[in-house]
Design an enzyme around this catalytic site. Structure first.
Site, short mmCIF file in Angstrom:
data_model
loop_
_atom_site.label_atom_id
_atom_site.label_comp_id
_atom_site.label_asym_id
_atom_site.label_seq_id
_atom_site.Cartn_x
_atom_site.Cartn_y
_atom_site.Cartn_z
N CYS A 159 0.80 -1.23 0.00
CA CYS A 159 0.00 0.00 0.00
C CYS A 159 0.83 1.28 0.00
O CYS A 159 0.29 2.37 -0.14
CB CYS A 159 -0.93 0.00 1.20
SG CYS A 159 -1.97 -1.46 1.30
N HIS A 291 -3.09 7.85 6.01
CA HIS A 291 -3.29 6.54 5.39
C HIS A 291 -4.70 6.05 5.72
O HIS A 291 -5.41 5.57 4.83
CB HIS A 291 -2.23 5.56 5.89
CG HIS A 291 -2.25 4.25 5.19
ND1 HIS A 291 -2.13 4.12 3.82
CD2 HIS A 291 -2.39 2.98 5.67
CE1 HIS A 291 -2.18 2.84 3.48
NE2 HIS A 291 -2.35 2.14 4.59
N LYS A 322 -9.95 7.67 2.05
CA LYS A 322 -10.37 6.29 1.76
C LYS A 322 -11.83 6.07 2.11
O LYS A 322 -12.46 5.13 1.60
CB LYS A 322 -9.49 5.30 2.51
CG LYS A 322 -8.09 5.17 1.93
CD LYS A 322 -7.29 4.09 2.65
CE LYS A 322 -5.90 3.89 2.04
NZ LYS A 322 -4.99 5.01 2.33
N HIS A 327 -9.99 1.84 -0.68
CA HIS A 327 -8.54 1.62 -0.57
C HIS A 327 -8.05 0.95 -1.84
O HIS A 327 -8.32 -0.24 -2.08
CB HIS A 327 -8.25 0.75 0.65
CG HIS A 327 -6.80 0.65 1.02
ND1 HIS A 327 -5.79 1.13 0.19
CD2 HIS A 327 -6.17 0.14 2.11
CE1 HIS A 327 -4.62 0.90 0.76
NE2 HIS A 327 -4.82 0.30 1.93
N PHE A 386 1.43 -3.21 4.69
CA PHE A 386 1.78 -4.51 5.24
C PHE A 386 3.27 -4.76 4.99
O PHE A 386 3.83 -4.34 3.99
CB PHE A 386 0.97 -5.61 4.55
CG PHE A 386 -0.38 -5.89 5.19
CD1 PHE A 386 -0.85 -5.15 6.25
CD2 PHE A 386 -1.18 -6.92 4.70
CE1 PHE A 386 -2.08 -5.41 6.82
CE2 PHE A 386 -2.41 -7.19 5.27
CZ PHE A 386 -2.87 -6.45 6.33
#
Length: 398
Positions: A159, A291, A322, A327, A386
């Site tokens: 991401c 984020h 988002k 996302h 991640f």
């Protein structure tokens, strides 16, 4: 990094195929999330690529040759180049880079081909499968479509991919290696198998995305592309072009910790590095595009990281777009950089949509539900992935 300018912006998102549609959708959220065709999970597709408009006359002779993620990238690049007034004929094409972020390129192609192979009994896959599924596909198609011959590659950091791509492109320009760069992110992950994989992780919302809100239940996957054209100030002056903004600095870090659990220290390190590279004090950041995935873990951790960087009581206004766009994984950094830049340009902060009730543990100014006029000089955009991969970029007015 004050010599690096932003000259063009291109967006292809669930909100529309133009910058105007994108911005209007951000400041007046109305998009309803729903399951994509054939998939039980909630997701946000791009309704229309309008391929003939974007690829006619280019090396991308037929959209069937591209994975959907590459086609989205080519389309957004066309818009960004038009915005910048830049073509291979108006510059040295050997000094134009193409740096694109993508978290999982080729997913749509693999899903389609495996459907035919395993469910329909097709004896072999299409010979186009490998070139379509290559991680580097988007950068290759952009370079071929527009004739750019400089460095071209794809950044894959989940991401954070799009934000990393912007930072690398800016550093290439600052170093003098290239004059300009097409950069940003693209992903098209709304395939049945991919959505099912994310469902098994347990982070998908069953209805909508509520970043930083008390009732948040997870993220909503989307597809799209966000592309920027960056160039040196000298290159812009030479062609008589007035850019939109400046890239002041970029920073990145790795948590070196857990594969999926976010780390406040790692997030804070990326933001601090970006501020250091920009040469601006934290007090000059007027807005942060967070984020903000809408998961319990991310939003709590990002809140802590922002307080570490800016001070417990001094975090600037921030929002997660988002809640409006979904996302888009590797594309999210590119898309959200556009949101931050348009906030800088318009002096309006896009809201955090679906903010039904505040979470006392996320006690920040999240610009809940309604856009807000706000004087902006310097803005930050964050992406955290991640694998503990973090990236931040700081933009400023000319």
């Amino acid at each position: 990094m004050k010599d690096v300018c932003v000259s063009g912006l291109g967006a292809l998102t669930p909100l529309g195929a133009s910058l105007e549609e994108f911005w209007n959708g951000l400041v007046e959220p109305s998009l309803k999330f729903a399951p994509p065709s054939g998939c039980p999970q909630v997701g946000v597709p791009v309704a229309e690529i309008r391929s003939s408009e974007f690829i006619t006359g280019s090396a991308v002779s037929h959209p069937a040759l591209c994975d959907r993620s590459a086609l989205l990238a080519v389309a957004a690049t066309r818009s960004a180049l038009d915005d910048a007034g830049l073509t291979a004929d108006s510059c040295d094409p050997g000094r134009i880079a193409v740096i694109i972020g993508s978290g999982a390129a080729g997913v749509a192609t693999l899903d389609e081909e495996y459907e035919r192979f395993y469910r329909q009994g097709q004896p072999r896959l299409s010979p186009l499968t490998v070139p379509k599924m290559m991680s580097s596909s988007a950068a290759s198609w952009i370079s071929m479509a527009f004739g750019f011959r400089g460095p071209a590659f794809v950044v894959a950091s989940a991401c954070a991919s799009g934000t990393h791509a912007i930072g690398i492109a800016a550093q290439l320009i600052e170093s003098g290696a290239v004059d300009a760069a097409v950069c940003g992110g693209t992903d098209a992950y709304l395939a049945e198998g991919a959505l099912s994989a994310w469902q098994s992780v347990g982070v998908l919302s069953e209805d909508t995305c509520r970043p930083f809100a008390a009732g948040r239940t997870g993220l909503v996957l989307a597809e799209g592309a966000g592309v920027l054209v960056l160039e040196s100030a000298e290159h812009a002056r030479a062609r008589g072009f007035v850019p939109r903004a400046r890239v002041l600095g970029a920073g990145s870090s790795a948590d070196a910790g857990h594969l999926t659990r976010p780390c406040a220290e790692g997030m804070a390190s990326a933001m601090t590095s970006a501020l250091r590279a920009a040469g601006v004090p934290r007090t000059e950041i007027d807005y942060v595009n967070a984020h903000g995935t809408g998961t319990i873990a991310n939003d709590l951790t990002e809140t802590a990281a922002l307080k570490t960087v800016f001070g417990v009581d001094s975090v600037p206004a921030m929002s997660s777009t988002k809640g409006t766009t979904g996302h888009a994984l590797g594309a999210s950094g590119g898309i959200e950089a556009l949101a931050a830049l348009l906030a800088l340009e318009h002096g309006v902060l896009p809201p955090t949509a679906h903010f039904d009730a505040p979470d006392p543990a996320c006690d920040l100014d999240c610009v809940p539900n309604t856009a807000r006029e706000h004087r902006t000089r310097t803005v930050m955009s964050n992406s955290f992935a991640f694998g503990g991969l973090n990236a931040s970029v700081v933009f400023g007015r000319l």
